[in-house]
Design a protein around this motif. Sequence first.
Motif, short mmCIF file in Angstrom:
data_model
loop_
_atom_site.label_atom_id
_atom_site.label_comp_id
_atom_site.label_asym_id
_atom_site.label_seq_id
_atom_site.Cartn_x
_atom_site.Cartn_y
_atom_site.Cartn_z
N SER A 197 17.28 -8.12 -2.24
CA SER A 197 17.84 -7.42 -1.08
C SER A 197 16.77 -7.10 -0.05
N THR A 198 15.53 -6.87 -0.48
CA THR A 198 14.48 -6.55 0.48
C THR A 198 14.22 -7.71 1.42
N VAL A 199 14.31 -8.95 0.91
CA VAL A 199 14.10 -10.11 1.76
C VAL A 199 15.26 -10.26 2.74
N PHE A 200 16.47 -10.07 2.24
CA PHE A 200 17.64 -10.13 3.12
C PHE A 200 17.52 -9.12 4.25
N GLU A 201 17.16 -7.87 3.91
CA GLU A 201 17.09 -6.82 4.90
C GLU A 201 15.97 -7.05 5.90
N SER A 202 14.95 -7.80 5.53
CA SER A 202 13.84 -8.08 6.43
C SER A 202 14.13 -9.26 7.34
N SER A 203 14.97 -10.18 6.91
CA SER A 203 15.20 -11.40 7.66
C SER A 203 15.84 -11.11 9.01
N SER A 204 15.20 -11.58 10.07
CA SER A 204 15.76 -11.42 11.41
C SER A 204 17.11 -12.09 11.51
N ASP A 205 17.27 -13.27 10.93
CA ASP A 205 18.55 -13.99 10.99
C ASP A 205 19.67 -13.19 10.36
N PHE A 206 19.38 -12.56 9.23
CA PHE A 206 20.40 -11.76 8.56
C PHE A 206 20.73 -10.51 9.38
N ARG A 207 19.70 -9.83 9.89
CA ARG A 207 19.91 -8.58 10.62
C ARG A 207 20.69 -8.80 11.92
N LEU A 208 20.56 -9.98 12.52
CA LEU A 208 21.25 -10.25 13.77
C LEU A 208 22.77 -10.13 13.63
N HIS A 209 23.30 -10.40 12.44
CA HIS A 209 24.75 -10.40 12.24
C HIS A 209 25.27 -9.11 11.61
N ALA A 210 24.39 -8.17 11.35
CA ALA A 210 24.80 -6.95 10.66
C ALA A 210 25.00 -5.80 11.64
N HIS A 211 26.17 -5.15 11.59
CA HIS A 211 26.47 -3.94 12.34
C HIS A 211 26.20 -4.09 13.84
N ALA A 212 26.65 -5.20 14.40
CA ALA A 212 26.38 -5.48 15.82
C ALA A 212 26.99 -4.42 16.74
N ASP A 213 28.20 -3.95 16.45
CA ASP A 213 28.84 -2.94 17.30
C ASP A 213 28.06 -1.63 17.29
N ALA A 214 27.59 -1.24 16.12
CA ALA A 214 26.81 0.00 16.02
C ALA A 214 25.51 -0.11 16.80
N LYS A 215 24.86 -1.26 16.72
CA LYS A 215 23.61 -1.45 17.46
C LYS A 215 23.83 -1.40 18.96
N GLY A 216 24.97 -1.95 19.41
CA GLY A 216 25.31 -1.85 20.83
C GLY A 216 25.50 -0.41 21.26
N ALA A 217 26.16 0.39 20.44
CA ALA A 217 26.36 1.81 20.76
C ALA A 217 25.03 2.56 20.80
N LEU A 218 24.14 2.27 19.86
CA LEU A 218 22.81 2.89 19.86
C LEU A 218 22.02 2.52 21.11
N ALA A 219 22.10 1.26 21.50
CA ALA A 219 21.37 0.81 22.69
C ALA A 219 21.88 1.52 23.94
N ARG A 220 23.18 1.65 24.07
CA ARG A 220 23.73 2.34 25.25
C ARG A 220 23.31 3.81 25.28
N ALA A 221 23.28 4.44 24.10
CA ALA A 221 22.84 5.84 24.04
C ALA A 221 21.36 5.98 24.41
N ALA A 222 20.56 4.99 24.03
CA ALA A 222 19.12 5.05 24.30
C ALA A 222 18.80 4.91 25.79
N LEU A 223 19.74 4.41 26.58
CA LEU A 223 19.50 4.32 28.03
C LEU A 223 19.25 5.70 28.64
N ASP A 224 19.72 6.76 27.99
CA ASP A 224 19.49 8.10 28.50
C ASP A 224 18.01 8.47 28.53
N PHE A 225 17.20 7.79 27.72
CA PHE A 225 15.77 8.10 27.66
C PHE A 225 14.96 7.32 28.70
#
Length: 279
Positions: A88-116
Amino acid sequence: MTAQEPPQEPSQEPPQEPPQEPQRGARATRQQRQRLIVDHVLARGDASVAELTELTGVSLMTVHRDITELADRGILRKYHGGVSAQPSTVFESSSDFRLHAHADAKGALARAALDFLSPGMSLMLDDSTTALALARLLPRVGPMTVVTNYRLITEELRAAEDIRLILVGGEYSRTHDSWIGLSALEMIRSFSADLTVVSTSAMTADMTYHQEQEIVAIKRAMREAGSVSALLMDHSKVGRSALHRLDPVSAFDHVVLTPPVDEEVLAQLRQLTDVRIAD
């Protein structure tokens, strides 16, 4: 009497099709097919080549090419007659794997970070796919200097005229698709950015973690190089730990989370730093 123009048909735009799930069979693109293979192997732990050939509907040779490429990228492990999921540690580190995980949540985090952010700032971004989601929004902010070690962020921003882009060099990691190592650390430590934005693998109510020692060193140096630091975490990472401690939660000026977050954990976090929930 003026001649009447023939009535014009209203222009019709083609309907927008929703994103499609990976297809089965020969019509699937290579990327869709490989995602299907990865999801299948991850769910079951391993799979035979014959099983994956039936799953995808393509030739045995094509499946062999797919799993060879996935193994070379550190996502799957080949063995005689089949393929298995990496730890699992290799999976979690892989950029290819992370690109497809929780994409909607990452978009919400990015929009919230614009406040900074504000025009003219210098911003340091780590090699997280959450930081990549933020990078995609930066051209709307205005002139800015961005420092990063993540190849995909440089690809995203290289054509943005208002972004001054500085790439952190070092040893290239194919797993992370970024530059790490001593050279990268030395370069990061030479900067003083207005804001650093990072994400990591896991956090509890008082500590953040990552499974790889080298990545811990890079992320810690990036946080220290920012006058202000923001940690962006989707809810799947909260309440977990990993092998190496990164930084206490209190070391970050801001923490942005996606719901749901346990109310008790949230109350503990808010005693340590500014915590915001992304919509």
